[in-house]
Design a protein around this motif. Structure first.
Motif, PDB file in Angstrom:
ATOM      1  N   THR A   1      62.804  34.691  46.203  1.00  0.00           N
ATOM      2  CA  THR A   1      62.046  34.492  47.443  1.00  0.00           C
ATOM      3  C   THR A   1      60.546  34.445  47.206  1.00  0.00           C
ATOM      4  N   ASP A   2      60.080  34.799  45.987  1.00  0.00           N
ATOM      5  CA  ASP A   2      58.639  34.687  45.754  1.00  0.00           C
ATOM      6  C   ASP A   2      58.247  33.215  45.775  1.00  0.00           C
ATOM      7  N   PRO A   3      57.061  32.891  46.289  1.00  0.00           N
ATOM      8  CA  PRO A   3      56.702  31.483  46.502  1.00  0.00           C
ATOM      9  C   PRO A   3      56.823  30.614  45.250  1.00  0.00           C
ATOM     10  N   ALA A   4      56.337  31.108  44.105  1.00  0.00           N
ATOM     11  CA  ALA A   4      56.373  30.279  42.896  1.00  0.00           C
ATOM     12  C   ALA A   4      57.799  30.072  42.407  1.00  0.00           C
ATOM     13  N   GLY A   5      58.589  31.145  42.358  1.00  0.00           N
ATOM     14  CA  GLY A   5      59.973  31.036  41.889  1.00  0.00           C
ATOM     15  C   GLY A   5      60.807  30.148  42.791  1.00  0.00           C
ATOM     16  N   LEU A   6      60.629  30.320  44.099  1.00  0.00           N
ATOM     17  CA  LEU A   6      61.369  29.506  45.065  1.00  0.00           C
ATOM     18  C   LEU A   6      61.030  28.028  44.896  1.00  0.00           C
ATOM     19  N   ALA A   7      59.749  27.733  44.725  1.00  0.00           N
ATOM     20  CA  ALA A   7      59.328  26.335  44.571  1.00  0.00           C
ATOM     21  C   ALA A   7      59.825  25.753  43.250  1.00  0.00           C
ATOM     22  N   ARG A   8      59.785  26.544  42.189  1.00  0.00           N
ATOM     23  CA  ARG A   8      60.204  26.032  40.877  1.00  0.00           C
ATOM     24  C   ARG A   8      61.692  25.692  40.872  1.00  0.00           C
ATOM     25  N   VAL A   9      62.501  26.514  41.516  1.00  0.00           N
ATOM     26  CA  VAL A   9      63.925  26.202  41.624  1.00  0.00           C
ATOM     27  C   VAL A   9      64.135  25.001  42.553  1.00  0.00           C
ATOM     28  N   SER A  10      63.428  24.996  43.671  1.00  0.00           N
ATOM     29  CA  SER A  10      63.629  23.942  44.676  1.00  0.00           C
ATOM     30  C   SER A  10      63.290  22.560  44.157  1.00  0.00           C
ATOM     31  N   GLN A  11      62.312  22.461  43.253  1.00  0.00           N
ATOM     32  CA  GLN A  11      61.953  21.128  42.759  1.00  0.00           C
ATOM     33  C   GLN A  11      63.126  20.479  42.017  1.00  0.00           C
ATOM     34  N   TRP A  12      63.996  21.305  41.426  1.00  0.00           N
ATOM     35  CA  TRP A  12      65.171  20.759  40.740  1.00  0.00           C
ATOM     36  C   TRP A  12      66.263  20.361  41.731  1.00  0.00           C
ATOM     37  N   LEU A  13      66.296  21.003  42.893  1.00  0.00           N
ATOM     38  CA  LEU A  13      67.244  20.554  43.923  1.00  0.00           C
ATOM     39  C   LEU A  13      66.890  19.135  44.355  1.00  0.00           C
ATOM     40  N   ALA A  14      65.595  18.839  44.399  1.00  0.00           N
ATOM     41  CA  ALA A  14      65.159  17.483  44.741  1.00  0.00           C
ATOM     42  C   ALA A  14      65.540  16.496  43.642  1.00  0.00           C
ATOM     43  N   VAL A  15      65.470  16.910  42.370  1.00  0.00           N
ATOM     44  CA  VAL A  15      65.891  16.039  41.270  1.00  0.00           C
ATOM     45  C   VAL A  15      67.392  15.730  41.392  1.00  0.00           C
ATOM     46  N   ALA A  16      68.182  16.761  41.731  1.00  0.00           N
ATOM     47  CA  ALA A  16      69.627  16.544  41.911  1.00  0.00           C
ATOM     48  C   ALA A  16      69.894  15.527  43.011  1.00  0.00           C
ATOM     49  N   GLU A  17      69.123  15.602  44.071  1.00  0.00           N
ATOM     50  CA  GLU A  17      69.325  14.749  45.243  1.00  0.00           C
ATOM     51  C   GLU A  17      68.790  13.332  45.021  1.00  0.00           C
ATOM     52  N   ASN A  18      67.862  13.191  44.098  1.00  0.00           N
ATOM     53  CA  ASN A  18      67.203  11.896  43.896  1.00  0.00           C
ATOM     54  C   ASN A  18      67.533  11.294  42.534  1.00  0.00           C
ATOM     55  N   GLU A  19      66.828  11.692  41.482  1.00  0.00           N
ATOM     56  CA  GLU A  19      66.973  11.046  40.177  1.00  0.00           C
ATOM     57  C   GLU A  19      68.398  11.130  39.628  1.00  0.00           C
ATOM     58  N   ILE A  20      69.029  12.298  39.764  1.00  0.00           N
ATOM     59  CA  ILE A  20      70.400  12.426  39.244  1.00  0.00           C
ATOM     60  C   ILE A  20      71.390  11.682  40.136  1.00  0.00           C
ATOM     61  N   ALA A  21      71.206  11.776  41.444  1.00  0.00           N
ATOM     62  CA  ALA A  21      72.108  11.066  42.361  1.00  0.00           C
ATOM     63  C   ALA A  21      72.020   9.557  42.176  1.00  0.00           C
ATOM     64  N   ARG A  22      70.803   9.051  41.968  1.00  0.00           N
ATOM     65  CA  ARG A  22      70.616   7.599  41.832  1.00  0.00           C
ATOM     66  C   ARG A  22      70.784   7.135  40.390  1.00  0.00           C
ATOM     67  N   GLY A  23      71.035   8.061  39.479  1.00  0.00           N
ATOM     68  CA  GLY A  23      71.261   7.739  38.082  1.00  0.00           C
ATOM     69  C   GLY A  23      72.714   7.927  37.690  1.00  0.00           C
TER      70      GLY A  23
END
Length: 199
Positions: free
Chosen positions: A86-108
């Motif tokens: 829940t700390d801002p940096a940790g939450l953001a660092r994990v969340s950026q990979w959720l976006a990769v899963a939804e975008n680059e990996i999904a479209r690749g």
């Protein structure tokens, strides 16, 4: 009350949810969906998810769609700080990979698999080009880190691993990506790990 997952066994997105629940020992009622007949686009499922997609996750009165959102919920409810801090940096660092899963990996790798395994009409060469790009980025990251973020398994790894590991079903094998292959093996070695067809 046991949570419910409206599920397709061959879906990597549904598998993400099954996998995280298994790793966290979350009781889960799995309800198979007749995907080929379009059950996910008909009543009663279309009322649960108007987008006409699976997975659909139901916990009491709460109904969630989108595998990444479901992972967030499961991690916060049953996984504590380890899987999604829940700390801002940790939450953001994990969340950026959720976006990769939804975008680059999904479209690749995912799109390439949809084309080869399920006959989807899409630009498979573009999908494979996208896959090579994201695999290169993952290889560079994982050559210097055991896990995608925070030095431990998080939902970043659970979100990204399935369609990477299934890439061979779309003509995108992991040969030449030793760090990615080792990372997939580390996920498979987690206590409580469950597989799916082709993983």
């Amino acid at each position: 009350m046991t949570a419910k997952l409206y599920d397709l066994e061959l879906s990597g997105n549904c598998y993400k949810v099954r996998l995280l629940c298994a790793l966290l020992s979350v009781p889960l009622e799995i309800i198979p969906v007749d995907f080929l007949s379009g059950a996910h686009k008909k009543s009663p499922l279309i009322e649960l998810n108007p987008f006409g997609e699976i997975p659909i996750f139901q916990d009491g009165d709460l109904v969630l769609r989108d595998s990444q959102a479901i992972l967030i919920y499961i991690a916060r409810k049953w996984g504590g700080e380890n899987w999604l801090p829940t700390d801002p940096a940790g939450l953001a660092r994990v969340s950026q990979w959720l976006a990769v899963a939804e975008n680059e990996i999904a479209r690749g790798p995912n799109d390439a698999r949809l084309h080869d395994k399920f006959g989807y009409k899409l630009d498979v060469e573009r999908a494979r080009t996208n896959a090579v790009r994201v695999l290169g980025l993952l290889e560079k990251r994982l050559a210097k880190a055991q896990w995608l973020e925070l030095g431990r398994p998080t939902i970043a790894d659970i979100a990204c691993m399935p369609y990477v590991a299934l890439g061979h079903e779309g003509g995108v094998p992991l040969d030449g990506y030793p760090a990615v292959t080792s990372w997939v093996d580390r996920v498979k070695a987690l206590p409580g790990f469950i597989g799916m067809p082709a993983i």
